[in-house]
Enzyme design. Structure first.
Site, PDB file in Angstrom:
ATOM      1  N   ASP A 155       5.813  -0.714   4.540  1.00 51.52           N
ATOM      2  CA  ASP A 155       6.986   0.521   5.030  1.00 51.52           C
ATOM      3  C   ASP A 155       8.243  -0.232   4.991  1.00 51.52           C
ATOM      4  O   ASP A 155       8.963   0.741   4.612  1.00 51.52           O
ATOM      5  CB  ASP A 155       6.398   0.969   6.364  1.00 51.52           C
ATOM      6  N   GLU A 156       8.527  -1.359   5.190  1.00 49.83           N
ATOM      7  CA  GLU A 156       9.806  -1.940   5.041  1.00 49.83           C
ATOM      8  C   GLU A 156      10.346  -2.298   4.047  1.00 49.83           C
ATOM      9  O   GLU A 156      11.449  -2.893   3.705  1.00 49.83           O
ATOM     10  CB  GLU A 156       9.930  -3.163   6.295  1.00 49.83           C
ATOM     11  N   GLY A 157       9.419  -2.233   2.750  1.00 45.53           N
ATOM     12  CA  GLY A 157       9.781  -2.818   1.688  1.00 45.53           C
ATOM     13  C   GLY A 157       9.715  -4.264   1.209  1.00 45.53           C
ATOM     14  O   GLY A 157      10.020  -4.599   0.219  1.00 45.53           O
TER      15      GLY A 157
END
Length: 444
Positions: free
Chosen positions: A379-381
């Site tokens: 989700d945060e890359g």
């Protein structure tokens, strides 16, 4: 008093509480808007402590801009893994589905890690047929193995053709080596393959511990020794040539930057071990390779500047030793797994050693927590975290982990834009064979 007031406001907040409580470190605005978080979590956000939740991470510095990050909609705030689809089929799998369940009896008792039944890997991606073979040999190989081969691959074939015009694949027989895998497109052996499924081709001479990044092109005559190309990105040329064997299962040993250097490295080691009588033909072969490589300007160094440059870009070592390289945008791209390699091995071994289904599921809970952390990282890359965990599970070598391996690595490869590895992984997990009999021609 201030803390007490904040707690009262938290209790009155009509939103649903985040299921991860104080452990949640997600910064997605939609997630923060949809769920309420405890005052302690908010205070940590303000102090910036969450940034260090996983401890220091080794990262290469690249462009600080985050505008180029790929869309991470594959993994949304609904806590689902979306298994990437190949041609025309897609499937959504929740993270909890990765718990070992629906176990089925293994067809091969020799492959079992314990007396418990091994869950059969069930893919959600359809296989597809390969079209008519292109006339251009380079495109022909790439069509069937999904990866572009470097010039040295074809030049080495030309060298072997000079040594043995009738059967170039046997030119290295005195050294106990045979050209295999994609070289069988050049020999014409794959023309006899009845099935033109892509899964058949990408599994041809793929050993049990070969990760998708590794492609075998030369097979040895003992200890499952084999030499192949290793590349981080399927759309880039290989970074180096390496060997693997059953002496150190799953370990990838770099040999050089090209296939000439790889074979010479192997010959150098063999000559140290052989008696003077057997050493003579090996020395002669080495000289012939050396002369040909020099004419083609191929380096025979075991470690080149290019390999050193890649080593500096490695963000995590991984169980197989070759490490992983992922794009980094400032601090985004990779975060460490919150467990040491030794602890990870212990966690995996507990699942394998479990005596009952309930015990196995209990031990798998610890791995499930890591998989959940990977989803947060996606989700945060920070796609490198899932790549590291998935490859470690793969290299550990238990069929019990095939389902979570596919889920974790499949999403990771998709987010990183390394789609060919998804097809290779899927096919391999469905046809993962131990031993040295790994030619697809022997089973189809």
């Amino acid at each position: 008093m201030e803390d007490a007031d904040e707690w009262k406001l938290y209790q009155k907040d009509p939103r649903v509480a985040c299921k991860y409580g104080e452990k949640c470190y997600r910064k997605n605005p939609d997630h923060l808007k949809a769920f309420k978080h405890s005052p302690k979590r908010k205070k940590e956000d303000e102090d910036g402590k969450n940034k260090d939740m996983w401890g220091p991470s080794k990262k290469q510095k690249t462009d600080d801009s985050k505008d180029d990050l790929p869309n991470t909609s594959h993994s949304s705030s609904s806590d689902e893994f979306v298994v990437p689809a190949s041609e025309d089929c897609s499937s959504t799998v929740t993270a909890t589905d990765t718990v070992i369940s629906d176990q089925k009896t293994s067809q091969d008792d020799n492959k079992a890690d314990s007396d418990l039944p091994i869950p059969q890997f069930e893919d959600s991606v359809k296989d597809f047929n390969v079209g008519d073979s292109p006339e251009d040999i380079r495109y022909n190989v790439e069509q069937k193995f999904l990866l572009e081969m470097p010039d040295d691959f074809f030049d080495f074939w030309d060298f072997c053709s000079q040594i043995n015009k009738e059967k170039p694949e046997e030119a290295l027989a005195k050294a106990g080596l045979t050209l295999v895998g994609p070289y069988d497109v050049l020999t014409g052996k794959l023309k006899s393959l009845k099935s033109r499924k892509i899964s058949s081709y990408v599994c041809h001479w793929r050993y049990f511990y070969d990760p998708p990044e590794f492609m075998t092109v030369i097979a040895g005559d003992e200890n499952e020794y084999h030499i192949g190309y290793y590349r981080d990105d399927p759309f880039s040329l290989p970074g180096f040539v390496a060997s693997m064997s059953s002496i150190k299962p799953g370990n990838i040993k770099p040999l050089g930057e090209n296939i000439f250097a790889g074979v010479c490295s192997y010959l150098t080691q063999r000559m140290k071990e052989e008696n003077p009588f057997k050493k003579v033909p090996l020395q002669r072969l080495y000289k012939e390779i050396e002369l040909f490589a020099k004419k083609k300007n191929y380096s025979l160094e075991a470690v080149t500047q290019g390999m050193k440059k890649r080593n500096k870009q490695v963000v995590a070592k991984t169980f197989h030793g070759a490490g992983i390289v992922v794009p980094l945008h400032g601090d985004v791209g990779y975060r460490e797994i919150p467990e040491t390699p030794a602890n990870l091995r212990k966690m995996f071994q507990k699942v394998v050693n479990a005596k009952t289904d309930d015990e196995r599921r209990k031990h798998f809970d610890d791995i499930q927590e890591l998989i959940t952390n990977v989803q947060f990282a996606y989700d945060e890359g920070d796609f490198g975290m899932g790549l590291e965990l998935g490859l470690n599970l793969f290299t550990f070598g238990s069929e019990l982990f095939h389902k979570p391996i596919y889920h974790v690595l499949g999403v990771g490869y998709d987010l990183l834009g390394r789609e060919p590895y998804i097809d290779i992984l899927q096919a391999h997990l469905k046809n993962r064979r131990r031993g040295s009999n790994v030619s697809i021609l022997e089973v189809i």
